[in-house]
Design an enzyme around this catalytic site. Structure first.
Site, PDB file in Angstrom:
ATOM      1  N   GLU A  95     -12.166 -25.421  56.503  1.00 50.98           N
ATOM      2  CA  GLU A  95     -13.285 -24.558  56.071  1.00 50.98           C
ATOM      3  C   GLU A  95     -14.077 -24.072  57.281  1.00 50.98           C
ATOM      4  O   GLU A  95     -14.631 -22.976  57.268  1.00 50.98           O
ATOM      5  CB  GLU A  95     -14.155 -25.313  55.058  1.00 50.98           C
ATOM      6  CG  GLU A  95     -13.440 -25.406  53.716  1.00 50.98           C
ATOM      7  CD  GLU A  95     -13.656 -26.688  52.934  1.00 50.98           C
ATOM      8  OE1 GLU A  95     -14.651 -27.398  53.190  1.00 50.98           O
ATOM      9  OE2 GLU A  95     -12.806 -27.004  52.074  1.00 50.98           O
ATOM     10  N   GLY A 170      -8.513 -28.642  47.679  1.00 48.65           N
ATOM     11  CA  GLY A 170      -9.280 -28.188  46.521  1.00 48.65           C
ATOM     12  C   GLY A 170      -8.467 -27.417  45.492  1.00 48.65           C
ATOM     13  O   GLY A 170      -9.026 -26.824  44.573  1.00 48.65           O
TER      14      GLY A 170
HETATM   15  P1  PGA Z   1     -10.068 -32.013  48.494  1.00 47.01           P
HETATM   16  O1  PGA Z   1     -10.592 -31.701  49.986  1.00 47.01           O
HETATM   17  O2  PGA Z   1      -9.792 -33.478  48.418  1.00 47.01           O
HETATM   18  O3  PGA Z   1     -11.196 -31.576  47.612  1.00 47.01           O
HETATM   19  O4  PGA Z   1      -8.810 -31.199  48.304  1.00 47.01           O
HETATM   20  C1  PGA Z   1     -10.074 -32.368  51.088  1.00 47.01           C
HETATM   21  C2  PGA Z   1     -10.773 -31.923  52.349  1.00 47.01           C
HETATM   22  O5  PGA Z   1     -11.110 -30.738  52.458  1.00 47.01           O
HETATM   23  O6  PGA Z   1     -11.018 -32.733  53.258  1.00 47.01           O
END
Ligand code: PGA
Length: 243
Positions: A95, A170
């Site tokens: 991100e 996600g």
């Molecule tokens: P998630 O995110 O478990 O919600 O897929 C993992 C992360 O971004 O570290």
């Protein structure tokens, strides 16, 4: 020993973070067996660390600036997180790379800043769906790992990697354990080339209480980095207990 790391991202406000940290400390799960760490928002970090005091749960930063102090409005340095009581820092989370346009160079500077400050950087790497479609997974990972580690002076510090395929984060579509197993083996060989040592490599991307065992049971997968499922007491505690 396995690592179970919870990345709370920007999901929880100050009060929610403190309540969850307190509840985790009161849980009777087997913290002796594994290294559990949580990565709260910067705003909640100090208060969360106070809650964790005396427990075996560690805390980490979700991101750090690459300089230790100065005229950098809005930034928080690795040194500041360290002095607030953090042990780890996520660096190069997808991100940060794809939403905030951080480059491989930025990631390298942040790794060095963490090592200077005495934090353990958890360097996140992973290919996008587009990379995968174009058969460029190894290309992407090699580039990220080379920029992160080639010629890096660790000076007795510690570094870790989290393999987080961007398409798995996600999405509810994790990378299957067999596939993750082989990528982890490959990453370990790559990193050893640069650092001359084995380092822990965690898997991240849609890990939940139902699938966590399939990753944690693999020798080459040293633990998990969990986003969404770490922000609720019930699922995070289940997950920790299953590992
Ligand atoms: P998630 O995110 O478990 O919600 O897929 C993992 C992360 O971004 O570290």
């Amino acid at each position: 020993m396995k690592y179970v790391f919870g990345n709370w991202k920007m999901y929880l406000d100050f009060e929610e973070s403190v309540i969850l940290a307190q509840a985790l400390v009161e849980e009777s799960f087997n913290k002796e067996k594994n290294e559990v760490a949580i990565f709260p928002s910067t705003l909640a970090a100090r208060e969360v660390i106070m809650c964790l005091n005396g427990s075996r749960i560690a805390a980490g930063a979700q991101d750090v600036a690459w300089v230790s102090k100065g005229a950098y409005t809005g930034a928080v340095s690795a040194h500041m997180f360290k002095s607030a009581g953090c042990k780890y820092a996520l660096v190069g989370h997808s991100e940060r790379r794809y939403v905030f346009n951080e480059s491989d160079d930025d990631v390298r500077k942040k790794i060095e800043a963490c090592l200077d400050a005495g934090l353990i950087p958890v360097v996140c790497v992973g290919e996008t769906q587009e990379d995968l479609n174009e058969n460029k997974r190894e290309y992407r990972l090699k580039k990220q790992l080379m920029k992160a580690f080639e010629g890096l002076q660790i000076n007795g510090g510690k570094v870790m990697v989290a393999y987080e395929p961007v398409w798995a984060i996600g999405s509810g579509k994790p990378c299957g354990p067999d596939e993750a197993d082989s990528v982890h083996g490959w990453i370990k060989l790559e990193v050893k080339q640069y650092l001359g040592q084995d380092i822990p490599v965690l898997y991240g991307g849609s890990v939940n209480p139902e699938n966590v065992v399939s990753y944690a049971a693999r020798d080459v997968i040293d633990g998990v980095l969990v986003g969404g499922a770490s922000t609720k007491l019930e699922s995070f505690v289940k997950l920790i207990n299953y590992v």
